[in-house]
Each structure stands twice: as C-alpha cells, then as structure tokens.
Scaffold this active site. Sequence first.
Site, PDB file in Angstrom:
ATOM      1  N   VAL A  39      22.411  72.669  79.917  1.00 39.09           N
ATOM      2  CA  VAL A  39      22.568  72.644  78.462  1.00 39.09           C
ATOM      3  C   VAL A  39      23.830  71.915  78.019  1.00 39.09           C
ATOM      4  CG1 VAL A  39      21.236  74.743  78.102  1.00 39.09           C
ATOM      5  CG2 VAL A  39      23.684  74.909  78.531  1.00 39.09           C
ATOM      6  N   GLY A  40      24.679  71.506  78.946  1.00 42.73           N
ATOM      7  CA  GLY A  40      25.887  70.793  78.561  1.00 42.73           C
ATOM      8  C   GLY A  40      26.601  70.203  79.760  1.00 42.73           C
ATOM      9  N   THR A  43      33.960  67.287  80.896  1.00 44.61           N
ATOM     10  CA  THR A  43      34.878  66.618  81.810  1.00 44.61           C
ATOM     11  C   THR A  43      35.077  67.411  83.088  1.00 44.61           C
ATOM     12  OG1 THR A  43      36.007  65.692  79.901  1.00 44.61           O
ATOM     13  CG2 THR A  43      37.173  65.605  82.003  1.00 44.61           C
ATOM     14  N   VAL A  76      27.240  73.020  82.208  1.00 45.86           N
ATOM     15  CA  VAL A  76      26.805  74.370  81.848  1.00 45.86           C
ATOM     16  C   VAL A  76      25.296  74.459  81.973  1.00 45.86           C
ATOM     17  CG1 VAL A  76      26.818  76.137  80.052  1.00 45.86           C
ATOM     18  CG2 VAL A  76      28.768  74.584  80.285  1.00 45.86           C
ATOM     19  N   ASP A  94      41.976  73.108  72.218  1.00 51.43           N
ATOM     20  CA  ASP A  94      40.828  72.206  72.301  1.00 51.43           C
ATOM     21  C   ASP A  94      39.703  72.674  71.383  1.00 51.43           C
ATOM     22  OD1 ASP A  94      39.372  70.023  73.123  1.00 51.43           O
ATOM     23  OD2 ASP A  94      38.591  70.984  74.919  1.00 51.43           O
TER      24      ASP A  94
END
Length: 453
Positions: A10-11, A14, A18, A125
């Site tokens: 799903v992701g 860097t 995930v 972040d």
Amino acid sequence: MERYKMIKEVGDGTFGCVWRALNKESGEIVAIKKMKKKYYSWEECVNLREVKSLRKMNHPNIVKLKEVIRENDILYFVFEYMECNLYQLMKGRGKLFTETEVKNWCFQVFQGLAYMHKRGYFHRDLKPENLLVTKDVLKIADLGLARETVSGPPYTEYVSTRWYRAPEVLLQSPVYSSSVDIWAMGAIMAELFTLRPLFPGANESDEIRKICNVIGTPDMDSWPEGVQLAKGINFEFPQCDAVNLSTLIPCASKEAINFIKSLCVWDPCKRPSAAEALQHPFFQSCFYIPPSLRPRIHVARTPPPAGIKGTIEQKSSKRNSGVSKSTSNLTAAKSQVSLSPSLVKQGVQRKLEMENPFSDKNDKLMRSTTRQPKFQSSARNSAASISLRRNSSTVSDTTEKLKNMTIDAAKPYSRQPLPAPMKAGGFHRSTDSLLGRSREIQPPRAYTRKVAG
C-alpha cells in the site's frame, strides 16, 4: 512473520515499504512496514528513533506500534491498520472538503502534536502522506524522523518534504524546535481547503521564493535571525509583498484564514504551540470529537437506600465513640429499625467493601470463630431461636457476649438470612461472624471506602 499473510503493498517510501497484512491467529488486519536497510543486531533495532519514540507514546491520534520483528536481518514494524492517508483522499478529488471536515482533521492532528511535544518529541516530517485516516478518525504516522528536544542541536539539515518544510530549516539553521511541525500544519491545512499545495517549490531556493510570494519578504523587524541565516549562506530574499490569503483560499472562513496566518509566520518564536492552537477561535465553534475517540461517560453509582445508609452511619458513630451499650439499650435500638432480609444481606456486602479500622481484631476473631463449630452453624439457625437466645443474654460488654453466646443444637436449622435486628445493632464483628462471612474475608486485606452500586 509466519503468523502474518501479506495481502497488498500500500505504500513505498525512502526507508521502507508498507504492506496490508492479515494476522492468521486473530484475523486482524494490520499494516506491516518492511525496512529496506539490513539490521544485524537486535540492539540496533531497539535504538531506532521510530521505535524509541512510539514506545513512549500512547495517544488516540498517534498510530499504535503493535510489534517489532527482526527476521533474517530484515526489520518489520507491525502497526494498526488505517484505510488511507490525506494525500490519497485529496488526489484526484473533484469536490472540495467542507470546513467541518478540515476542522475535524486538523483538531485531531493538533491533539496528537500537543501530546507528542509535551513528551519532548517533534515529528519533523509532517505531510499529508503521514496523516492516516479511517472514517472520521485521523492518526499521525511515520515517526522515523522524530527527534527528542532534549537531544539538543545541531539537528539534521534535511527534514520533511520540501513543500511543508519550515523556513528556518530551508535556511540551514542548526537550531530549530517543535515549531517546524506548526509550520507544516499551516501548509497542510491550506492544502486541505484548496486541494493544491500552498508552497510548491521546485528546490530549496524556489521554496523560499514561493513563501515570500505568499507571506511577504522578511526583514529585521519580522525575523532578524532569518536575515542573518540568509546572509550566512549568501542567499538574498526576493522583495515581495504579502498577499491576502482569502484570495488564495476563498472557501475558508475568516477564522480559518486567521489561523493559517498565525501558523505560517517567518519567526518560529511567534508561532503558537500545539496546545495554544487548540484554543484558537477556529476550533471553538466546533470541538468535534469522533465517537471512537470520545472518553467513556462516567456513570454515577446508585447511592444506598435510606435504611442501609442510616444503618452504616449508625454503626460508624457507635464505633468511633467507643461507648459500650447495655443489652437493654441494644434491644431498644434494634426494635426501631425494620429491614427486609435481602436488604440486610446487601448492607453487609457494602460494609465489607468499606474501610475497616478493626481489620486486625476481626482477623483474630475470624480465626477463633473458625475453630468453634458452634459459631459456624449459627447462620443456619432460625430467626426465632436466635432472637430468643439474644433476648435472654445479660452481658453488657460486646466481647463477652461473643464469647458466651451458644446455640441450641436441638433447634431446627433454616437457611433464611438473618432478620433486621442482627443488622441494626452495634455488634459489627459478631454480626459478620454470625453471618458466616469469615470464609469470604481474606486477612489481612485493607478495604477501600467505596459503596457498591
């Protein structure tokens, strides 16, 4: 990792990717972050900032770390699963969010930030990709760049995605604080209203120019430290005037525009803290908390009936006074109280849950009554036989009465609870022992002063 079944990626970032996964044992859907770097010792894994920070945080608006797994030198983080992030909600959306939705999300972010900053961490972040959403609940995620304020400067130059990076970081300041998260939230909030980034710089210098085009050029009055930072890196600010944010964000209310202005100011010392941001008028009109985050409503316990309350107060006053009553006075006091057997039993249970100043004496008494079979069977005698025995007693002292009390073995047994006179008297210890409660009380236990509901 054999306990988990990977479903879908799903992701990808860097430092890791995930996956949505299934816990085979519990059937729970989780998010597993697989780190790209190899880790050859467990100590190296535990000392990671993301692990150290998440272990210290437990807040409904911060994503929960469930488990850390190291297998074949690969590190996995198991998180609670959230459906999507804010970037995914904004991407390709043709209709703007309502101000209520923006207010709800921002309020939850500032709640999580206030908790995080209070415990000495700042995120560094914040961006829409790191704000996860499930229905109406939002949680801050990806604390890989989180930093402790107590660690002290200098800090890393590169933090956060460029579009949400605070100007002091862009100008390579070695000293910054949790105010970088406040700046990022101002940029994110403006983007939620317009679905477009507020400062979309192509590089660091272009990012500063984009900021100047919106909020104006800083000077020695507005931000003297920033002017010195720019001179230190040979950067010259473009001369621009601030624009009215209402023209850039026409769908936002006056309170929202004022709030964004207070978040996105050059001087970090002039930005509000996360706790102060929660008090802004933008949130006062709608302090909306999703049902899943609302605190449990405290249900007040039902007070004891009047008869029980009077009995407890009467016992307390007699115990504190320390005055010995005669048998005739005791009989008279008993005749003034009328309680049903069920209420008598209920009153005894409440008494056992309250604080007992005579716990040591009661413990000795309970041990002595355990060795005397005649007291163990007393609770099973009929109400008439107990009443006759007590009416015939002429002992004035409470302790002597307990020692000399006998039960006629010829009397028929009955499992009915004790009548009201047994509860109305001042002999608390004898009442408890006669009711056969010695086996339920665990000496030496201290009872808290609570009334059972």
